[in-house]
Design a protein around this motif. Structure first.
Motif, PDB file in Angstrom:
ATOM      1  N   UNK A  66       1.006  -1.007  -0.695  1.00 52.51           N
ATOM      2  CA  UNK A  66       0.084  -0.164  -0.070  1.00 52.51           C
ATOM      3  C   UNK A  66       1.421   1.230  -0.025  1.00 52.51           C
ATOM      4  N   UNK A  67       0.790   2.433  -0.404  1.00 56.86           N
ATOM      5  CA  UNK A  67       1.113   3.604  -0.753  1.00 56.86           C
ATOM      6  C   UNK A  67      -0.275   4.911  -0.051  1.00 56.86           C
ATOM      7  N   UNK A  68       1.335   6.006  -0.062  1.00 57.18           N
ATOM      8  CA  UNK A  68      -0.410   7.634   0.417  1.00 57.18           C
ATOM      9  C   UNK A  68      -0.811   7.285   1.912  1.00 57.18           C
ATOM     10  N   UNK A  69      -0.221   6.411   2.726  1.00 54.17           N
ATOM     11  CA  UNK A  69      -0.704   6.585   4.281  1.00 54.17           C
ATOM     12  C   UNK A  69      -0.312   8.118   4.407  1.00 54.17           C
ATOM     13  N   UNK A  70      -0.879   8.660   5.050  1.00 53.72           N
ATOM     14  CA  UNK A  70      -1.004   9.993   6.129  1.00 53.72           C
ATOM     15  C   UNK A  70       0.171   9.635   6.931  1.00 53.72           C
ATOM     16  N   UNK A 149      -0.598  11.565  16.668  1.00 50.07           N
ATOM     17  CA  UNK A 149      -1.197  13.161  15.866  1.00 50.07           C
ATOM     18  C   UNK A 149      -0.967  12.180  13.848  1.00 50.07           C
ATOM     19  N   UNK A 150      -1.573  13.202  13.423  1.00 47.94           N
ATOM     20  CA  UNK A 150      -2.365  12.291  12.061  1.00 47.94           C
ATOM     21  C   UNK A 150      -3.273  12.895  11.601  1.00 47.94           C
ATOM     22  N   UNK A 151      -3.326  12.186  10.681  1.00 50.15           N
ATOM     23  CA  UNK A 151      -5.092  12.181   9.434  1.00 50.15           C
ATOM     24  C   UNK A 151      -6.430  11.879  11.257  1.00 50.15           C
ATOM     25  N   UNK A 152      -6.504  12.588  11.154  1.00 50.98           N
ATOM     26  CA  UNK A 152      -8.006  11.915  12.028  1.00 50.98           C
ATOM     27  C   UNK A 152      -9.384  10.902  11.645  1.00 50.98           C
ATOM     28  N   UNK A 157      -4.953   4.382   7.169  1.00 50.82           N
ATOM     29  CA  UNK A 157      -4.393   3.780   8.382  1.00 50.82           C
ATOM     30  C   UNK A 157      -2.842   2.755   7.826  1.00 50.82           C
ATOM     31  N   UNK A 158      -1.633   3.116   9.553  1.00 47.69           N
ATOM     32  CA  UNK A 158      -0.399   2.597   8.207  1.00 47.69           C
ATOM     33  C   UNK A 158      -0.069   1.490   9.380  1.00 47.69           C
ATOM     34  N   UNK A 159       0.110   0.613   8.156  1.00 44.29           N
ATOM     35  CA  UNK A 159       0.850  -0.346   8.567  1.00 44.29           C
ATOM     36  C   UNK A 159      -0.294  -2.183   8.938  1.00 44.29           C
ATOM     37  N   UNK A 160      -0.492  -2.647   8.216  1.00 42.01           N
ATOM     38  CA  UNK A 160      -0.761  -3.709   8.632  1.00 42.01           C
ATOM     39  C   UNK A 160       0.222  -4.679   8.474  1.00 42.01           C
ATOM     40  N   UNK A 161       0.142  -5.563   8.902  1.00 38.99           N
ATOM     41  CA  UNK A 161       0.863  -7.173   9.407  1.00 38.99           C
ATOM     42  C   UNK A 161       0.460  -8.076   9.907  1.00 38.99           C
TER      43      UNK A 161
END
Length: 195
Positions: A66-70, A149-152, A157-161
């Motif tokens: 994925x790309x384009x995460x805040x 902090x970040x996009x509310x 959402x970042x980082x599925x693992x």
């Protein structure tokens, strides 16, 4: 073990089988008040009490491309206790006492499936736990990531693992020196899977 919980209290323990866990950082779409908190419990941490920690990090393996995460700001802690208890409905993330030591992580904006990515150093946080008078080699240690902090919203959402895979789930790697092995630096790597 791992779990995710929002500030509003929605709590999810680690899935069974090979799944992508709840995102490492971000919000659920309800706004800033619903930031994600994600925690990892590593059992059988065989570091002697009072050892000097020289490096410590958590490594994740991406579950998707994925790309384009805040970019989110994530505060990193350990649980400030002698032996971290497993997760449960009344023993979740928000009720844990956190270390005084902390550090911030500006999360990346992209990830590639099956490629590992590391957290910044958690040396100070791990050191604070290992220095506790009640710490015993073989106890469990928990690392906690709190989005601050970040996009509310939930648009990125970042980082599925990988969460419960025996080779690809979260890995805690610690290098340390102890009075038991004077002059040597030992390395401990633990997968965050199982109990």
């Amino acid at each position: 073990d791992n779990a995710s919980q929002t500030i509003l209290g929605v709590f999810t323990t680690n899935p069974t089988g090979v799944y992508g866990a709840p995102p490492l950082a971000g919000a659920t779409g309800n706004g800033v008040e619903d930031w994600r908190n994600t925690a990892f419990r590593f059992s059988s941490v065989t570091i002697p009490q009072g050892s000097t920690i020289s490096s410590a990090k958590v490594t994740f393996t991406a579950f998707s491309t994925r790309s384009g995460f805040p970019s989110y700001t994530v505060a990193m802690y350990c649980e400030d206790t002698d032996n971290s208890a497993d997760f449960g409905a009344t023993n979740n993330i928000l009720t844990r006492v956190l270390t005084t030591a902390t550090g911030n992580w500006a999360t990346p904006t992209a990830q590639t499936i099956n490629v590992e990515f590391d957290s910044p150093s958690v040396v100070s946080q791990v050191q604070e736990v290992i220095d506790r008078s009640g710490w015993v080699s073989g106890n469990a240690l928990m690392v906690i990531f709190k989005t601050t902090a970040g996009a509310a919203d939930d648009s990125g959402p970042y980082g599925d693992f990988f969460a419960d895979d025996s080779t690809s789930c979260a890995l805690l790697t610690v290098e340390y020196a102890s009075s038991v092995s004077v002059g040597d630096t030992d390395k401990l790597s633990l997968l965050g899977v199982g109990n």
